[in-house]
Design a protein around this motif. Structure first.
Motif, PDB file in Angstrom:
ATOM      1  N   PHE A  65      10.378  -2.764  -2.011  1.00 35.34           N
ATOM      2  CA  PHE A  65       9.384  -1.694  -2.136  1.00 35.34           C
ATOM      3  C   PHE A  65       8.506  -1.645  -0.892  1.00 35.34           C
ATOM      4  CE2 PHE A  65      10.668  -2.945  -6.324  1.00 35.34           C
ATOM      5  CZ  PHE A  65      10.910  -1.735  -6.942  1.00 35.34           C
ATOM      6  N   VAL A  66       8.316  -0.431  -0.393  1.00 33.36           N
ATOM      7  CA  VAL A  66       7.506  -0.220   0.804  1.00 33.36           C
ATOM      8  C   VAL A  66       6.465   0.856   0.499  1.00 33.36           C
ATOM      9  CG1 VAL A  66       7.540   0.450   3.234  1.00 33.36           C
ATOM     10  CG2 VAL A  66       9.472  -0.826   2.277  1.00 33.36           C
ATOM     11  N   PRO A  67       5.182   0.518   0.587  1.00 35.17           N
ATOM     12  CA  PRO A  67       4.137   1.525   0.346  1.00 35.17           C
ATOM     13  C   PRO A  67       4.019   2.490   1.526  1.00 35.17           C
ATOM     14  CG  PRO A  67       3.152  -0.598   0.867  1.00 35.17           C
ATOM     15  CD  PRO A  67       4.636  -0.806   0.832  1.00 35.17           C
ATOM     16  N   MET A  68       3.721   3.735   1.216  1.00 35.31           N
ATOM     17  CA  MET A  68       3.527   4.781   2.222  1.00 35.31           C
ATOM     18  C   MET A  68       2.276   5.565   1.841  1.00 35.31           C
ATOM     19  SD  MET A  68       6.100   4.698   4.313  1.00 35.31           S
ATOM     20  CE  MET A  68       7.836   4.517   4.546  1.00 35.31           C
ATOM     21  N   THR A  69       1.678   6.204   2.820  1.00 32.67           N
ATOM     22  CA  THR A  69       0.507   7.037   2.577  1.00 32.67           C
ATOM     23  C   THR A  69       0.827   8.463   2.987  1.00 32.67           C
ATOM     24  OG1 THR A  69      -0.938   5.165   3.041  1.00 32.67           O
ATOM     25  CG2 THR A  69      -1.938   7.345   3.123  1.00 32.67           C
ATOM     26  N   THR A  70       0.634   9.394   2.077  1.00 28.50           N
ATOM     27  CA  THR A  70       0.837  10.794   2.437  1.00 28.50           C
ATOM     28  C   THR A  70      -0.302  11.248   3.344  1.00 28.50           C
ATOM     29  OG1 THR A  70      -0.323  11.587   0.473  1.00 28.50           O
ATOM     30  CG2 THR A  70       2.068  11.322   0.293  1.00 28.50           C
ATOM     31  N   ARG A  71      -0.036  12.304   4.080  1.00 23.14           N
ATOM     32  CA  ARG A  71      -1.020  12.869   5.000  1.00 23.14           C
ATOM     33  C   ARG A  71      -1.195  14.348   4.679  1.00 23.14           C
ATOM     34  NH1 ARG A  71       3.075  11.366   9.545  1.00 23.14           N
ATOM     35  NH2 ARG A  71       4.172  12.587   7.997  1.00 23.14           N
ATOM     36  N   LEU A  72      -2.323  14.907   5.037  1.00 22.55           N
ATOM     37  CA  LEU A  72      -2.585  16.318   4.780  1.00 22.55           C
ATOM     38  C   LEU A  72      -1.457  17.187   5.334  1.00 22.55           C
ATOM     39  CD1 LEU A  72      -4.345  18.661   3.819  1.00 22.55           C
ATOM     40  CD2 LEU A  72      -5.616  18.488   5.954  1.00 22.55           C
ATOM     41  N   GLY A 111      11.205   2.725  -3.215  1.00 28.08           N
ATOM     42  CA  GLY A 111      12.044   1.639  -3.697  1.00 28.08           C
ATOM     43  C   GLY A 111      13.409   1.756  -3.051  1.00 28.08           C
ATOM     44  N   MET A 112      14.005   0.604  -2.727  1.00 19.47           N
ATOM     45  CA  MET A 112      15.297   0.597  -2.032  1.00 19.47           C
ATOM     46  C   MET A 112      16.219  -0.426  -2.675  1.00 19.47           C
ATOM     47  SD  MET A 112      15.891  -0.165   2.001  1.00 19.47           S
ATOM     48  CE  MET A 112      17.124  -1.381   2.354  1.00 19.47           C
TER      49      MET A 112
END
Length: 149
Positions: A14-21, A84-85
């Motif tokens: 699992f790798v967290p990501m942050t969305t952007r505007l 998730g991978m």
């Protein structure tokens, strides 16, 4: 690809990501291309961290042979997400990745992706057998039922 929303326990990394505007499109949901940016980032981060991928001129490169993404539920900024991978299949020179994008605290996937890399010699760009160290790392990300299939 499944139409139901897979659960987190169907994935192993699992790798967290942050969305952007800027990820939102004119319909105010995350643009389709952003999903692929996340999936590509997760695969390449694993290759660098776990398999020693050397960019841009290493002895092995993964060339995308196939991708497919099924969008199951809306994602939009501002929202933290997790990719998730898992590895669904290991061929002689290819790896098929299964990935899913989840909301940060959601148990069910918002999108699922099938992603096939054919591994090639970095100079000739011709397929070559996967090295043992990559096979070992890939096997760690296979669910038990996939490993016996």
């Amino acid at each position: 690809m499944p139409r139901d929303r897979p659960l987190r326990d169907q994935y192993l990394r699992f790798v967290p990501m942050t969305t952007r505007l800027k990820d939102n499109d004119q319909y105010l949901h995350m643009n389709n291309t952003v999903y692929y940016e996340y999936f590509d980032t997760v695969v390449n981060a694993w290759l660098i961290e776990c398999c020693g991928l050397v960019l841009p001129n290493g002895p092995y490169i993964g060339i995308i042979a196939e991708t497919q993404c099924t969008y199951l539920s809306e994602v939009k900024w501002p929202q933290n997400v997790v990719v998730g991978m898992r590895i669904d299949r290991i061929g002689s020179s290819s790896i098929t990745y299964g990935m899913a994008l989840f909301g940060e605290h959601e148990a069910r996937a918002n999108a699922v992706c099938r992603y096939v890399h054919v591994y090639c010699d970095g100079a000739s760009r011709r397929p070559k057998p996967l090295p043992e160290f990559m096979l070992e790392e890939a096997r760690k990300l296979m669910l038990p039922e996939a490993a016996t299939a």
